[in-house]
Design an enzyme around this catalytic site. Structure first.
Site, PDB file in Angstrom:
ATOM      1  N   ASP A  29      -3.927   4.351   6.220  1.00  0.00           N
ATOM      2  CA  ASP A  29      -2.992   5.477   6.157  1.00  0.00           C
ATOM      3  C   ASP A  29      -2.727   6.057   7.543  1.00  0.00           C
ATOM      4  OD1 ASP A  29      -1.727   6.220   3.829  1.00  0.00           O
ATOM      5  OD2 ASP A  29      -3.422   7.386   3.065  1.00  0.00           O
ATOM      6  N   LYS A  52       0.277   2.634   6.065  1.00  0.00           N
ATOM      7  CA  LYS A  52       1.042   3.344   5.027  1.00  0.00           C
ATOM      8  C   LYS A  52       1.425   4.706   5.565  1.00  0.00           C
ATOM      9  CE  LYS A  52      -0.944   5.092   1.112  1.00  0.00           C
ATOM     10  NZ  LYS A  52      -0.667   6.535   1.272  1.00  0.00           N
ATOM     11  N   GLU A 108       3.532   7.828  -6.408  1.00  0.00           N
ATOM     12  CA  GLU A 108       2.435   8.698  -6.863  1.00  0.00           C
ATOM     13  C   GLU A 108       2.950   9.814  -7.763  1.00  0.00           C
ATOM     14  OE1 GLU A 108      -0.404   9.902  -3.895  1.00  0.00           O
ATOM     15  OE2 GLU A 108      -1.347  11.352  -5.236  1.00  0.00           O
ATOM     16  N   GLU A 118       3.860   8.425   4.480  1.00  0.00           N
ATOM     17  CA  GLU A 118       4.473   9.155   3.368  1.00  0.00           C
ATOM     18  C   GLU A 118       5.908   9.567   3.686  1.00  0.00           C
ATOM     19  OE1 GLU A 118       1.968  12.418   2.176  1.00  0.00           O
ATOM     20  OE2 GLU A 118       0.205  11.121   1.922  1.00  0.00           O
ATOM     21  N   ASP A 161      -5.848   8.525   3.512  1.00  0.00           N
ATOM     22  CA  ASP A 161      -6.240   9.769   4.180  1.00  0.00           C
ATOM     23  C   ASP A 161      -6.913  10.714   3.170  1.00  0.00           C
ATOM     24  OD1 ASP A 161      -3.961  10.491   2.815  1.00  0.00           O
ATOM     25  OD2 ASP A 161      -2.950  11.419   4.528  1.00  0.00           O
TER      26      ASP A 161
HETATM   27  O1  KIV Z   1      -4.879   8.686   0.550  1.00  0.00           O
HETATM   28  C1  KIV Z   1      -4.912   7.969  -0.460  1.00  0.00           C
HETATM   29  O2  KIV Z   1      -5.979   7.605  -0.986  1.00  0.00           O
HETATM   30  C2  KIV Z   1      -3.647   7.551  -1.026  1.00  0.00           C
HETATM   31  C3  KIV Z   1      -3.665   6.920  -2.383  1.00  0.00           C
HETATM   32  C4  KIV Z   1      -4.024   7.918  -3.387  1.00  0.00           C
HETATM   33  C5  KIV Z   1      -2.406   6.231  -2.675  1.00  0.00           C
HETATM   34  O3  KIV Z   1      -2.635   7.731  -0.413  1.00  0.00           O
END
Ligand code: KIV
Length: 274
Positions: A83, A112, A181, A114, A44
């Site tokens: 994401d 993915k 991260e 968070e 994202d």
């Molecule tokens: O959004 C993104 O690019 C990420 C990476 C930095 C892990 O979550």
């Protein structure tokens, strides 16, 4: 060879490092995929590096789907992870529905999201729907307003313990890997040793099972904020600017296009046109 969730786990067991880069469009994804990178993330971060948003919070499902569709068309071998945007997984029903769209419409192979313990129920529900989930803990940019800025996480005993606990909870919930991260390298090492699933670091040192970077960062194409953990592998930003300036000059001076870049017409036809 096609990278899958299974090859991620196998890499950790064999001690092979996993490489991951972000991509947001077809041609970049195709280039990255042709280089043997194990995984491509439609992060994202899209919001900041491609869409000009000030942070990742405004990214929508429709933004993510649009770019996920473009990326997946260009990828043969990398494992494609998309994401889940901010507020798209606040409960289990939304989480499954939106993860499903990224797989079904976007053609990603995993999603993915968070958070740690706070999203364990959502991770479980998505995995139950047969969708692989990558976790993401440490500096989670969707929580920027809670953190009060982009800061290294896990620096106190309580915060470090919480991150170790979160990683274990994500593994238990069924996540197949976890992004770490912006946390101290020694803490990332401890987390990596505490779980059997691979950890993918970004600003988390060399002990993680893999690494991820935003491609515009490592190519110096993004003139916004440059974090300490970003290594410049090439300065494409400067190369692009030089090329744009040269083009501008040649167009304005009438140098481009010359004969080499021009189509011709038969002289007989041409005379009939006058
Ligand atoms: O959004 C993104 O690019 C990420 C990476 C930095 C892990 O979550």
């Amino acid at each position: 060879m096609k990278n899958t969730v299974a090859t991620f786990l196998e890499a950790k067991q064999k001690g092979n490092k996993i490489s991951m880069l972000t991509a947001y469009d077809y041609s970049t994804a195709k280039l990255i995929d042709s280089c043997g990178i194990n995984s491509i993330l439609i992060g994202d971060s899209l919001g900041m590096v491609c869409l000009g948003y000030k942070d990742t919070l405004s990214v929508t499902m429709s933004d993510m789907l649009h770019h996920t569709k473009a990326v997946t068309k260009g990828v043969e071998n990398a494992l494609v992870v998309a994401d889940m945007p901010f507020m798209s997984y606040t409960n289990e029903v939304d989480a499954v529905k939106n993860a499903g769209r990224l797989i079904k419409e976007g053609q990603a192979q995993a999603v993915k999201l968070e958070g740690g313990a706070s999203v364990a129920a959502q991770v479980k529900a998505i995995v139950k729907a047969q969708i692989p989930v990558m976790g993401h803990i440490g500096l989670t940019p969707q929580s920027i307003n809670m953190f009060g800025g982009f800061k290294v996480q896990g620096k106190t005993t309580d915060a470090a313990k919480k991150l170790i606990e979160d990683a274990k909870i994500l593994e238990e919930a069924g996540a197949f890997s976890i992004v770490l991260e912006c946390i101290p390298a020694e803490l990332a090492k401890l987390i990596t040793e505490s779980v059997t699933i691979p950890t993918i670091g970004i600003g988390a040192g060399s002990h993680c099972d893999g690494q991820v970077l935003v491609y515009q960062d490592m190519l110096s194409m993004f003139s916004g904020f440059k974090p300490k953990f970003v290594k410049e592998y090439a300065n494409l930003g400067e190369l692009m600017k030089d090329a744009f300036i040269k083009y501008d000059r040649e167009v304005k001076d009438g140098i481009f296009p010359d004969e080499k870049y021009t189509f011709k017409i038969d002289q007989d036809i041409l005379t009939k046109l006058y």
